[in-house]
Scaffold this motif. Structure first.
Motif, PDB file in Angstrom:
ATOM      1  N   LEU A 175      -0.379   1.580 -14.135  1.00  0.00           N
ATOM      2  CA  LEU A 175      -0.374   1.646 -12.677  1.00  0.00           C
ATOM      3  C   LEU A 175       0.998   2.042 -12.144  1.00  0.00           C
ATOM      4  O   LEU A 175       1.106   2.620 -11.061  1.00  0.00           O
ATOM      5  CB  LEU A 175      -0.776   0.297 -12.072  1.00  0.00           C
ATOM      6  CG  LEU A 175      -2.249  -0.079 -12.113  1.00  0.00           C
ATOM      7  CD1 LEU A 175      -2.463  -1.412 -11.415  1.00  0.00           C
ATOM      8  CD2 LEU A 175      -3.119   0.990 -11.486  1.00  0.00           C
ATOM      9  N   ALA A 176       2.037   1.716 -12.875  1.00  0.00           N
ATOM     10  CA  ALA A 176       3.403   2.009 -12.429  1.00  0.00           C
ATOM     11  C   ALA A 176       3.958   3.288 -13.034  1.00  0.00           C
ATOM     12  O   ALA A 176       5.029   3.728 -12.633  1.00  0.00           O
ATOM     13  CB  ALA A 176       4.325   0.838 -12.775  1.00  0.00           C
ATOM     14  N   THR A 177       3.239   3.878 -13.980  1.00  0.00           N
ATOM     15  CA  THR A 177       3.756   5.064 -14.674  1.00  0.00           C
ATOM     16  C   THR A 177       2.901   6.307 -14.444  1.00  0.00           C
ATOM     17  O   THR A 177       3.172   7.354 -15.030  1.00  0.00           O
ATOM     18  CB  THR A 177       3.855   4.791 -16.187  1.00  0.00           C
ATOM     19  OG1 THR A 177       2.539   4.510 -16.701  1.00  0.00           O
ATOM     20  CG2 THR A 177       4.778   3.618 -16.474  1.00  0.00           C
ATOM     21  N   PHE A 178       1.871   6.201 -13.619  1.00  0.00           N
ATOM     22  CA  PHE A 178       0.934   7.286 -13.318  1.00  0.00           C
ATOM     23  C   PHE A 178       0.050   7.669 -14.493  1.00  0.00           C
ATOM     24  O   PHE A 178      -0.609   8.717 -14.455  1.00  0.00           O
ATOM     25  CB  PHE A 178       1.660   8.541 -12.796  1.00  0.00           C
ATOM     26  CG  PHE A 178       2.383   8.329 -11.496  1.00  0.00           C
ATOM     27  CD1 PHE A 178       1.724   7.835 -10.388  1.00  0.00           C
ATOM     28  CD2 PHE A 178       3.734   8.634 -11.380  1.00  0.00           C
ATOM     29  CE1 PHE A 178       2.387   7.639  -9.193  1.00  0.00           C
ATOM     30  CE2 PHE A 178       4.401   8.441 -10.183  1.00  0.00           C
ATOM     31  CZ  PHE A 178       3.731   7.940  -9.085  1.00  0.00           C
ATOM     32  N   ASP A 179       0.011   6.842 -15.507  1.00  0.00           N
ATOM     33  CA  ASP A 179      -0.892   7.094 -16.631  1.00  0.00           C
ATOM     34  C   ASP A 179      -2.222   6.395 -16.366  1.00  0.00           C
ATOM     35  O   ASP A 179      -2.724   5.626 -17.198  1.00  0.00           O
ATOM     36  CB  ASP A 179      -0.263   6.601 -17.942  1.00  0.00           C
ATOM     37  CG  ASP A 179       1.025   7.334 -18.266  1.00  0.00           C
ATOM     38  OD1 ASP A 179       1.044   8.570 -18.127  1.00  0.00           O
ATOM     39  OD2 ASP A 179       2.011   6.675 -18.648  1.00  0.00           O
ATOM     40  N   TYR A 180      -2.790   6.671 -15.203  1.00  0.00           N
ATOM     41  CA  TYR A 180      -3.986   5.964 -14.757  1.00  0.00           C
ATOM     42  C   TYR A 180      -5.172   6.171 -15.708  1.00  0.00           C
ATOM     43  O   TYR A 180      -5.398   7.268 -16.208  1.00  0.00           O
ATOM     44  CB  TYR A 180      -4.410   6.451 -13.374  1.00  0.00           C
ATOM     45  CG  TYR A 180      -3.403   6.275 -12.268  1.00  0.00           C
ATOM     46  CD1 TYR A 180      -2.679   5.096 -12.127  1.00  0.00           C
ATOM     47  CD2 TYR A 180      -3.179   7.292 -11.344  1.00  0.00           C
ATOM     48  CE1 TYR A 180      -1.774   4.926 -11.085  1.00  0.00           C
ATOM     49  CE2 TYR A 180      -2.275   7.135 -10.297  1.00  0.00           C
ATOM     50  CZ  TYR A 180      -1.569   5.953 -10.175  1.00  0.00           C
ATOM     51  OH  TYR A 180      -0.672   5.800  -9.139  1.00  0.00           O
ATOM     52  N   ASP A 209     -10.507  15.520 -10.707  1.00  0.00           N
ATOM     53  CA  ASP A 209      -9.820  16.526 -11.526  1.00  0.00           C
ATOM     54  C   ASP A 209      -8.522  15.960 -12.090  1.00  0.00           C
ATOM     55  O   ASP A 209      -7.822  15.190 -11.438  1.00  0.00           O
ATOM     56  CB  ASP A 209      -9.504  17.764 -10.687  1.00  0.00           C
ATOM     57  CG  ASP A 209     -10.740  18.586 -10.352  1.00  0.00           C
ATOM     58  OD1 ASP A 209     -11.766  18.374 -11.020  1.00  0.00           O
ATOM     59  OD2 ASP A 209     -10.669  19.421  -9.434  1.00  0.00           O
ATOM     60  N   GLY A 210      -8.207  16.382 -13.315  1.00  0.00           N
ATOM     61  CA  GLY A 210      -6.976  15.973 -13.971  1.00  0.00           C
ATOM     62  C   GLY A 210      -7.157  14.799 -14.908  1.00  0.00           C
ATOM     63  O   GLY A 210      -6.295  14.527 -15.749  1.00  0.00           O
ATOM     64  N   TYR A 211      -8.294  14.084 -14.765  1.00  0.00           N
ATOM     65  CA  TYR A 211      -8.564  12.916 -15.607  1.00  0.00           C
ATOM     66  C   TYR A 211      -9.701  13.229 -16.571  1.00  0.00           C
ATOM     67  O   TYR A 211     -10.622  13.971 -16.245  1.00  0.00           O
ATOM     68  CB  TYR A 211      -8.937  11.719 -14.743  1.00  0.00           C
ATOM     69  CG  TYR A 211      -7.842  11.303 -13.784  1.00  0.00           C
ATOM     70  CD1 TYR A 211      -6.691  10.672 -14.237  1.00  0.00           C
ATOM     71  CD2 TYR A 211      -7.957  11.539 -12.414  1.00  0.00           C
ATOM     72  CE1 TYR A 211      -5.685  10.294 -13.359  1.00  0.00           C
ATOM     73  CE2 TYR A 211      -6.963  11.162 -11.525  1.00  0.00           C
ATOM     74  CZ  TYR A 211      -5.828  10.541 -12.000  1.00  0.00           C
ATOM     75  OH  TYR A 211      -4.841  10.166 -11.133  1.00  0.00           O
ATOM     76  N   ASN A 212      -9.623  12.646 -17.746  1.00  0.00           N
ATOM     77  CA  ASN A 212     -10.670  12.865 -18.739  1.00  0.00           C
ATOM     78  C   ASN A 212     -11.966  12.222 -18.281  1.00  0.00           C
ATOM     79  O   ASN A 212     -11.969  11.151 -17.697  1.00  0.00           O
ATOM     80  CB  ASN A 212     -10.248  12.264 -20.085  1.00  0.00           C
ATOM     81  CG  ASN A 212      -9.059  13.000 -20.689  1.00  0.00           C
ATOM     82  OD1 ASN A 212      -8.925  14.209 -20.487  1.00  0.00           O
ATOM     83  ND2 ASN A 212      -8.224  12.298 -21.418  1.00  0.00           N
TER      84      ASN A 212
END
Length: 544
Positions: A84-89, A541-544
């Protein structure tokens, strides 16, 4: 003073919704065939909409964890979802997944109430209480829809939404269709807020027992917020922002409170000040309720006096931004506790320091007024149950200062900087800050919005995300800089000594941060919702 409506417990009413709003299995018929026979049943149905939003997975705590991706706060306790804090959602982080479920549950419950009351209105008319209740349901559906829409929707792809009243007969339990664009969602939200305005009373028409319920001005304020987010995709909507805020002033007499401290006072007489628009009135004592956020941010174990949780602390970055207005300025001192700063705690004068958890050198001070009183728990200012640390404060969800900041932004984006200066200076003057003499730029707007609204549920992170798509190069650059930075803290040589020396260091819990990209403006949908939709819900878009 009585506990106002947002403090009430969950209604026992069984509604036609489930935790997974996209569940493809039929939900069955609700056990509500004899509902809305009298005013009390209408009140019970509506009250069931309020309590969930201020519980832990709502405004109580969980929705604030994601702010760690900006640079105003750090978590101060290690969590299991640093993504949540690193944009690796992933979309499956407990805080955002819980909020997703919460707001869709709220929409479904609101949907059912609206359908029932509209049907009754056609058949036999509504009582005054039922008329108001219908407005509350429209308001809550629009509010819940907005929280989902801007967090998951883009111009290219909206979020799922359905209105039960659009179906002939009963809702068929089908999966809510995903709107083609978030703009379609925003249109629905505006329609709901317009309906709310037509049914709700003005705030001044409420008795003391009902203050805290939505009212006409609160719906107008949400329209202003919707138009501001809509302006990300259509700049003409800034004109609607200006119109809405003008209406709050001229039609509903909203203004700034006389002092910054009044907004966060523990005195009941200050709760319904000029700046109030919508909030969660909270209380302490043996039966207190409201938001636990005030205890969440308190020093862990409260120096042995009260069970604070030691979570969500200010960063050095927000302190650095606020101190640009002068060391010891009123807004800074009232917003942040720093080492060696004096404050009252349970009737005792103290100098702040931190002795537990991840030391960051600061604590949020905005909501600390209830803790100043001697015997604060016994006197009803702070909850006697430290495991549910609510306190007497009118916790703001929307206040008029935010509306002025949106209007100032709209003025800047429509080439009216002189009018923007007037709005920004009203805010600065209230906190005894030096007024702007030159026409402001978006950098001034960035500073004022960031400092005035720090540690409130006004969503600084999503301000940055929408600014990153702005046509204004200055605000875009500022947003990009903060989104790609990591928060810093003060590291003290002796944590137990308020006068100890310190160094400034990166916060140690999530140092590695992914480079921000535009698709990260929205969250990915939880994986289980994608699966259950049988192809009817498309991942962002952008997420698997």
């Amino acid at each position: 003073m009585k506990k106002y409506i947002p403090l009430l417990a969950l209604s026992a009413l069984s509604l036609c919704s489930c935790a997974d709003f996209l569940d493809v299995q039929p939900e069955g018929n609700p056990a509500t065939t004899s509902y809305f026979l009298n005013d009390e049943q209408a009140i019970d149905a509506i009250d069931g909409l309020y309590a969930p939003i201020h519980q832990e997975k709502g405004f109580g705590r969980e929705l604030f964890w994601e702010q760690g991706a900006a640079c105003d706060i750090v978590w101060a306790k290690t969590r299991g979802y640093n993504s949540l804090a690193t944009f690796d959602y992933t979309g499956n982080e407990d805080p955002i997944k819980g909020g997703f479920d919460l707001f869709y549950q709220n929409m479904a419950r609101s949907n059912w109430i609206i359908k029932q009351l509209l049907d009754k209105e056609k058949k036999s008319g509504l009582s005054a209480i039922e008329h108001r209740s219908l407005g509350e349901a429209f308001f809550m559906r629009g509010m819940a829809h907005f929280w989902i829409a801007y967090r998951y929707g883009t111009k290219e792809q909206g979020v799922p939404f359905v209105r039960y009243e659009d179906f002939e007969g009963d809702y068929d339990n089908s999966i809510p269709p995903q709107q083609a664009s978030v703009i379609d969602d925003y249109k629905y939200i505006i329609e709901d807020m317009d309906k709310a305005i037509s049914y709700l009373p003005k705030f001044e028409e409420y008795t003391d027992d009902d203050k805290g319920r939505p009212h006409k001005a609160a719906a107008v304020a949400y329209k202003a917020k919707v138009y501001a987010y809509w302006a990300t995709w259509d700049a003409t909507q800034w004109n609607n922002v200006i119109t809405m805020v003008n209406s709050l002033e001229t039609d509903y007499n909203r203004d700034l409170a006389d002092t910054f401290a009044e907004i966060f006072s523990s005195d009941f007489k200050d709760f319904w000040n000029k700046e109030y628009i919508w909030s969660i009135p909270s209380n302490g004592g043996s039966s207190g309720g409201g938001v636990e956020f005030v205890g969440v941010i308190l020093e862990d174990k409260g120096w042995g006096v009260y069970n604070g949780w030691g979570q969500i602390k200010p960063s050095y970055d927000i302190y650095e931004e606020m101190v640009k207005d002068g060391v010891g300025n009123e807004r800074l001192v009232r917003s942040i506790l720093e080492y060696n700063q004096e404050f009252q705690f349970f009737g005792e004068k103290r100098k702040f320091y931190s002795d537990t958890n991840l030391d960051v050198g600061f604590q949020i001070n905005k909501y600390m007024d209830p803790f100043k009183h001697k015997d604060a728990d016994k006197e009803g200012y702070v909850n006697t149950n430290g495991n549910w640390p609510t306190a007497r404060i009118n916790f703001p969800l929307i206040r008029f200062a935010e509306m002025l900041l949106f209007r100032a932004e709209a003025y800047l984006m429509t080439d009216q900087p002189g009018k923007a200066k007037e709005d920004l200076n009203r805010i600065r003057k209230r906190s005894n800050l030096t007024e702007l003499t030159e026409n402001p730029t978006m950098a001034d707007l960035y500073h004022e919005r960031r400092c005035e609204l720090a540690f409130e549920y006004t969503d600084h992170l999503f301000d940055l995300k929408r600014w990153h798509r702005s046509s204004n190069a200055e605000i875009k650059q500022l947003a990009e800089k903060e989104l790609n930075a990591s928060p810093r803290i003060r590291k003290y040589a002796d944590r137990s000594n308020p006068e100890s020396s310190f160094t400034i260091k990166p916060y140690g819990d999530y140092k590695v941060k992914s480079t921000y990209k535009d698709y990260m403006m929205v969250f990915p949908y939880p994986y289980d919702q994608i699966t259950k939709s049988n192809g009817k819900l498309k991942q962002n878009d952008g997420y698997n």
